[in-house]
Design a protein around this motif. Structure first.
Motif, mmCIF file in Angstrom:
data_model
loop_
_atom_site.group_PDB
_atom_site.id
_atom_site.type_symbol
_atom_site.label_atom_id
_atom_site.label_comp_id
_atom_site.label_asym_id
_atom_site.label_seq_id
_atom_site.Cartn_x
_atom_site.Cartn_y
_atom_site.Cartn_z
ATOM 1 N N PHE A 167 48.909 83.991 63.500
ATOM 2 C CA PHE A 167 48.632 83.942 62.060
ATOM 3 C C PHE A 167 47.193 84.375 61.795
ATOM 4 O O PHE A 167 46.923 85.104 60.825
ATOM 5 C CB PHE A 167 48.873 82.528 61.524
ATOM 6 N N ALA A 168 46.249 83.935 62.645
ATOM 7 C CA ALA A 168 44.848 84.333 62.474
ATOM 8 C C ALA A 168 44.696 85.848 62.614
ATOM 9 O O ALA A 168 43.957 86.485 61.849
ATOM 10 C CB ALA A 168 43.965 83.609 63.487
ATOM 11 N N ALA A 169 45.400 86.422 63.592
ATOM 12 C CA ALA A 169 45.341 87.879 63.768
ATOM 13 C C ALA A 169 45.937 88.586 62.551
ATOM 14 O O ALA A 169 45.416 89.613 62.088
ATOM 15 C CB ALA A 169 46.084 88.283 65.041
ATOM 16 N N ALA A 170 47.015 88.040 62.012
ATOM 17 C CA ALA A 170 47.623 88.629 60.823
ATOM 18 C C ALA A 170 46.700 88.534 59.619
ATOM 19 O O ALA A 170 46.604 89.458 58.800
ATOM 20 C CB ALA A 170 48.951 87.930 60.527
ATOM 21 N N ALA A 171 45.992 87.422 59.503
ATOM 22 C CA ALA A 171 45.034 87.275 58.408
ATOM 23 C C ALA A 171 43.940 88.326 58.507
ATOM 24 O O ALA A 171 43.501 88.897 57.493
ATOM 25 C CB ALA A 171 44.435 85.873 58.426
ATOM 26 N N GLN A 172 43.510 88.619 59.734
ATOM 27 C CA GLN A 172 42.496 89.655 59.909
ATOM 28 C C GLN A 172 43.050 91.021 59.526
ATOM 29 O O GLN A 172 42.345 91.829 58.898
ATOM 30 C CB GLN A 172 42.001 89.644 61.357
ATOM 31 N N GLU A 319 60.784 82.340 65.033
ATOM 32 C CA GLU A 319 61.589 82.401 66.251
ATOM 33 C C GLU A 319 60.685 82.694 67.432
ATOM 34 O O GLU A 319 59.665 83.370 67.312
ATOM 35 C CB GLU A 319 62.655 83.501 66.129
ATOM 36 N N GLY A 320 61.064 82.171 68.591
ATOM 37 C CA GLY A 320 60.321 82.443 69.812
ATOM 38 C C GLY A 320 58.943 81.800 69.841
ATOM 39 O O GLY A 320 58.066 82.261 70.570
ATOM 40 N N ALA A 321 58.756 80.737 69.061
ATOM 41 C CA ALA A 321 57.451 80.078 68.995
ATOM 42 C C ALA A 321 57.587 78.612 69.367
ATOM 43 O O ALA A 321 58.611 77.973 69.090
ATOM 44 C CB ALA A 321 56.867 80.188 67.590
ATOM 45 N N LYS A 322 56.554 78.093 69.980
ATOM 46 C CA LYS A 322 56.481 76.656 70.210
ATOM 47 C C LYS A 322 55.823 76.020 68.992
ATOM 48 O O LYS A 322 54.709 76.380 68.617
ATOM 49 C CB LYS A 322 55.647 76.368 71.462
ATOM 50 N N THR A 323 56.529 75.108 68.323
ATOM 51 C CA THR A 323 55.955 74.364 67.202
ATOM 52 C C THR A 323 56.245 72.881 67.409
ATOM 53 O O THR A 323 57.092 72.503 68.224
ATOM 54 C CB THR A 323 56.537 74.815 65.848
ATOM 55 N N LEU A 324 55.554 72.077 66.635
ATOM 56 C CA LEU A 324 55.723 70.633 66.788
ATOM 57 C C LEU A 324 57.118 70.190 66.354
ATOM 58 O O LEU A 324 57.605 69.146 66.805
ATOM 59 C CB LEU A 324 54.658 69.896 65.969
ATOM 60 N N ARG A 440 51.429 84.980 46.743
ATOM 61 C CA ARG A 440 51.627 86.385 47.117
ATOM 62 C C ARG A 440 50.766 86.757 48.332
ATOM 63 O O ARG A 440 51.207 87.492 49.221
ATOM 64 C CB ARG A 440 51.277 87.303 45.934
ATOM 65 N N LEU A 441 49.540 86.239 48.371
ATOM 66 C CA LEU A 441 48.672 86.531 49.509
ATOM 67 C C LEU A 441 49.251 85.941 50.794
ATOM 68 O O LEU A 441 49.207 86.571 51.857
ATOM 69 C CB LEU A 441 47.268 85.975 49.246
ATOM 70 N N THR A 442 49.798 84.741 50.718
ATOM 71 C CA THR A 442 50.412 84.123 51.898
ATOM 72 C C THR A 442 51.524 85.016 52.428
ATOM 73 O O THR A 442 51.630 85.255 53.644
ATOM 74 C CB THR A 442 50.968 82.736 51.548
ATOM 75 N N ARG A 443 52.351 85.539 51.529
ATOM 76 C CA ARG A 443 53.418 86.439 51.949
ATOM 77 C C ARG A 443 52.861 87.698 52.607
ATOM 78 O O ARG A 443 53.423 88.203 53.588
ATOM 79 C CB ARG A 443 54.279 86.809 50.742
ATOM 80 N N ARG A 444 51.762 88.205 52.055
ATOM 81 C CA ARG A 444 51.167 89.420 52.610
ATOM 82 C C ARG A 444 50.636 89.182 54.026
ATOM 83 O O ARG A 444 50.769 90.051 54.897
ATOM 84 C CB ARG A 444 50.057 89.921 51.682
ATOM 85 N N ILE A 445 50.039 88.034 54.273
ATOM 86 C CA ILE A 445 49.529 87.725 55.613
ATOM 87 C C ILE A 445 50.690 87.654 56.603
ATOM 88 O O ILE A 445 50.657 88.263 57.681
ATOM 89 C CB ILE A 445 48.747 86.400 55.594
ATOM 90 N N VAL A 446 51.729 86.910 56.245
ATOM 91 C CA VAL A 446 52.855 86.704 57.159
ATOM 92 C C VAL A 446 53.595 88.013 57.432
ATOM 93 O O VAL A 446 54.215 88.186 58.497
ATOM 94 C CB VAL A 446 53.805 85.627 56.579
ATOM 95 N N PHE A 451 52.122 89.231 63.172
ATOM 96 C CA PHE A 451 53.009 88.060 63.107
ATOM 97 C C PHE A 451 54.478 88.457 63.233
ATOM 98 O O PHE A 451 55.363 87.600 63.253
ATOM 99 C CB PHE A 451 52.790 87.316 61.781
ATOM 100 N N ALA A 452 54.752 89.753 63.348
ATOM 101 C CA ALA A 452 56.136 90.235 63.302
ATOM 102 C C ALA A 452 56.970 89.728 64.470
ATOM 103 O O ALA A 452 58.196 89.529 64.329
ATOM 104 C CB ALA A 452 56.142 91.760 63.278
ATOM 105 N N ALA A 453 56.352 89.491 65.623
ATOM 106 C CA ALA A 453 57.114 89.056 66.803
ATOM 107 C C ALA A 453 57.835 87.736 66.570
ATOM 108 O O ALA A 453 58.842 87.443 67.235
ATOM 109 C CB ALA A 453 56.180 88.934 67.999
ATOM 110 N N TYR A 454 57.361 86.938 65.620
ATOM 111 C CA TYR A 454 57.990 85.630 65.353
ATOM 112 C C TYR A 454 59.077 85.709 64.278
ATOM 113 O O TYR A 454 59.662 84.691 63.930
ATOM 114 C CB TYR A 454 56.915 84.614 64.938
ATOM 115 N N ARG A 455 59.353 86.931 63.773
ATOM 116 C CA ARG A 455 60.418 87.164 62.798
ATOM 117 C C ARG A 455 60.412 86.079 61.700
ATOM 118 O O ARG A 455 61.403 85.341 61.533
ATOM 119 C CB ARG A 455 61.771 87.239 63.493
ATOM 120 N N PRO A 456 59.323 85.976 60.974
ATOM 121 C CA PRO A 456 59.211 84.899 59.981
ATOM 122 C C PRO A 456 60.209 85.054 58.837
ATOM 123 O O PRO A 456 60.487 86.167 58.376
ATOM 124 C CB PRO A 456 57.778 85.045 59.471
#
Length: 548
Positions: A167-172, A319-324, A440-446, A451-456
């Motif tokens: 997510f940080a990389a996507a924000a950048q 998908e494909g992510a470790k989350t709590l 809208r900005l949140t959608r743009r970051i994701v 972030f595409a590898a996690y197929r949000p």
């Protein structure tokens, strides 16, 4: 029963005040706390905020009035009722805000003492930053902005998450720069938050400022389970003077008094401080008359100017992510998490509620960052409810500079009755516009490649909502407080009729009485509010000790 300083509230500000003022052995200091001692184990385990918020042992259990901006919803409104106050139940994020916040305070009060460069030494005085520990390296620029050896420990978090790194990389990729220090005066960027912890334990203000020094001082007294009913006031030669307080204690109703030249310091927070002033006859005349309280000093600003950060919680399945969500959804997973914390003081039990942060602008025409993100590797329907059964992240975004203003008003003359809290969220067109733009900005970051590898997949609010009107209404459906109420006893210039205190935090027209907590902020800081409240207390202590 007579003291030189009576401090009402052993929260973030009160604990620091008690430490600084009791350092003079010639001064008797009384610290009053309505809650109990901070001996509940979940206070000290970082993830224990889940068991402290909504718990009468540690929380006042306030609720807001039904709010039109939230489509008629009312919110749980946590406030710490325990030694350490909100620092015992909050998100532990160390955040000063932006330099411009303090420049605005200086302008609002006509006092340069509140400018950023003047406030900075009062942040540094109590700071103990991990990057300045022996063996660490830090630049000269960093050393000029931070302190070491103070009581308030700041550490890096003890875990990272691949999905948050993405997510940080996507924000950048979306134009938000990487940043490794949010506390240099400008916080635009993305990175992991630093936290008020020590070796994997929560570091609250009771540990930092009361233990061990205050407890060992013969001139210091601490009363817990002591709820102030009202302040005692007297008039001599027409001048109004605070003389002490009436306090409900386990031993019955007690009256404590100030020695000549002493001061009562109201540090009960943005909800408790205006409530106590109103109960004591200090506030809006009409409100007091409705509840049969004799007017002592008309102060129309008491309980007005309530500001808070409203977070809009967007949830994305991944998908494909470790989350709590899936790590903690089985007994085996919970056992592994518990063992990791028991042996290493790391892992999910050491987590602050939010790990990754970002500050950015809701639109290119903004002169400064006006949005803050709290990004979490988990999701749930609402705070206090179970985690979802699917992997997901939550990207919560808040408007740092809301234009909506609310109120805190007593419901009766009974100190035991909670006041009416009406934040009036999203009550201005500007706040509704920023809410829509932030989603809208949140959608743009994701949507960025990183972030595409996690197929949000957007779970909340849902891609079917696109227009400003739809998104603002959805914000009202899913947004919640991020626990930053301020401003209800604001400081200001002599010609500001709504100012409750002057620039040195003295209550207008009442000798021997100051308010020292987040309620004195004329405008909310551009970030989390706990550390600015500590700075306010440090600043006030210096004035009190100097007799200013």
């Amino acid at each position: 029963m007579s003291f030189d300083y009576i401090i009402v509230g052993a929260g973030t500000a009160g604990c620091l005040l008690a430490n600084r003022l009791s350092a003079d052995p010639a001064k008797r200091v009384l610290l009053l706390e309505a809650g109990g001692r901070d001996d509940y184990h979940w206070i000290h385990i970082p993830v224990g905020y889940l068991y402290c918020i909504g718990n009468p042992r540690t929380d006042w259990l306030f609720k807001t009035e039904p709010d039109a901006g939230l489509n008629g919803r009312s919110l749980r409104y946590p406030r710490g009722k325990v030694l350490g106050g909100c620092s015992s139940i909050n998100g532990m994020i160390y955040m000063r805000g932006q330099a411009r916040d303090y420049e605005a305070w200086a302008e609002a009060t006509a006092d340069p003492a509140w400018r950023w460069n003047e406030c900075l030494p009062h942040f540094i005085r109590h700071e103990n930053h991990w990057r300045l520990d022996k063996g660490q390296t830090a630049s000269a620029a960093f050393r000029a902005l931070h302190g070491h050896g103070g009581e308030w420990r700041v550490e890096k978090q003890r875990l990272r998450w691949d999905v948050l790194d993405a997510f940080a990389a996507a924000a950048q990729e979306a134009g938000i720069p990487a940043l490794d220090d949010f506390n240099g005066g400008t916080n635009e960027g993305v990175g992991y938050f630093e936290v008020n912890q020590k070796s994997g334990w929560r570091w609250n203000t009771a540990k930092a400022f009361l233990r061990p020094l205050c407890y060992g001082r013969p001139n210091f007294e601490l009363w817990t389970g002591a709820q102030v009913q009202r302040l005692t006031l007297s008039r001599e030669s027409g001048a109004l003077q605070c003389t002490g307080a009436e306090v409900a204690t386990p031993r019955g109703l007690q009256t404590v008094t100030l020695n000549p030249g002493g001061e009562l310091l109201l540090a009960a927070g943005a909800i408790g401080s205006p409530q106590l002033l109103q109960l004591s006859g200090l506030g809006p005349a009409g409100l007091l008359a409705r509840h049969g309280i004799a007017l002592q000093q008309e102060l129309p600003g008491v309980g007005a100017n309530l500001q808070d950060h409203l977070q809009i919680r967007a949830v994305f399945k991944v998908e494909g992510a470790k989350t709590l969500n899936t790590m903690a959804n089985t007994l085996l997973g919970k056992a592994r998490i518990g063992l990791e914390y028991a042996f290493t003081r790391s892992g999910p039990m050491s987590m602050a509620p939010s790990q990754l942060g970002a500050f950015t602008r809701s639109s290119p025409d903004k002169r400064w960052p006006d949005l803050e993100y709290h990004v979490q590797p988990l999701s749930l329907e609402a705070f206090g409810e179970p985690l979802h059964s699917f992997n997901a992240i939550t990207a919560s975004v808040c408007n740092l500079n809301p234009t909506s203003r609310g109120t805190v008003q007593i419901r009766s003359a009974d100190a035991a009755e909670a006041p009416a809290i009406a934040p009036n969220y999203l009550s201005t067109a500007e706040d509704r516009r920023v809410a829509a733009e932030s989603l809208r900005l949140t959608r743009r970051i994701v949507a960025q490649p990183a972030f595409a590898a996690y197929r949000p997949q957007e779970y909340k609010p849902g891609l079917q909502f696109q227009s400003d009107e739809e998104l603002a209404r959805l914000a009202g459906d899913i947004a919640t407080t991020i626990f930053h109420p301020v401003g209800t006893c604001k400081m200001g210039r002599a010609d500001d009729t709504m100012a409750v205190v002057d620039s040195h935090l003295r209550v207008r027209g009442v000798a021997g009485l100051r308010v020292v907590d987040a309620s004195v902020m004329p405008t909310i800081t551009s970030g989390n509010t706990n550390s600015p409240t500590l700075m306010i207390a440090e600043r006030a202590a210096s004035w009190i000790l100097a007799g200013e």
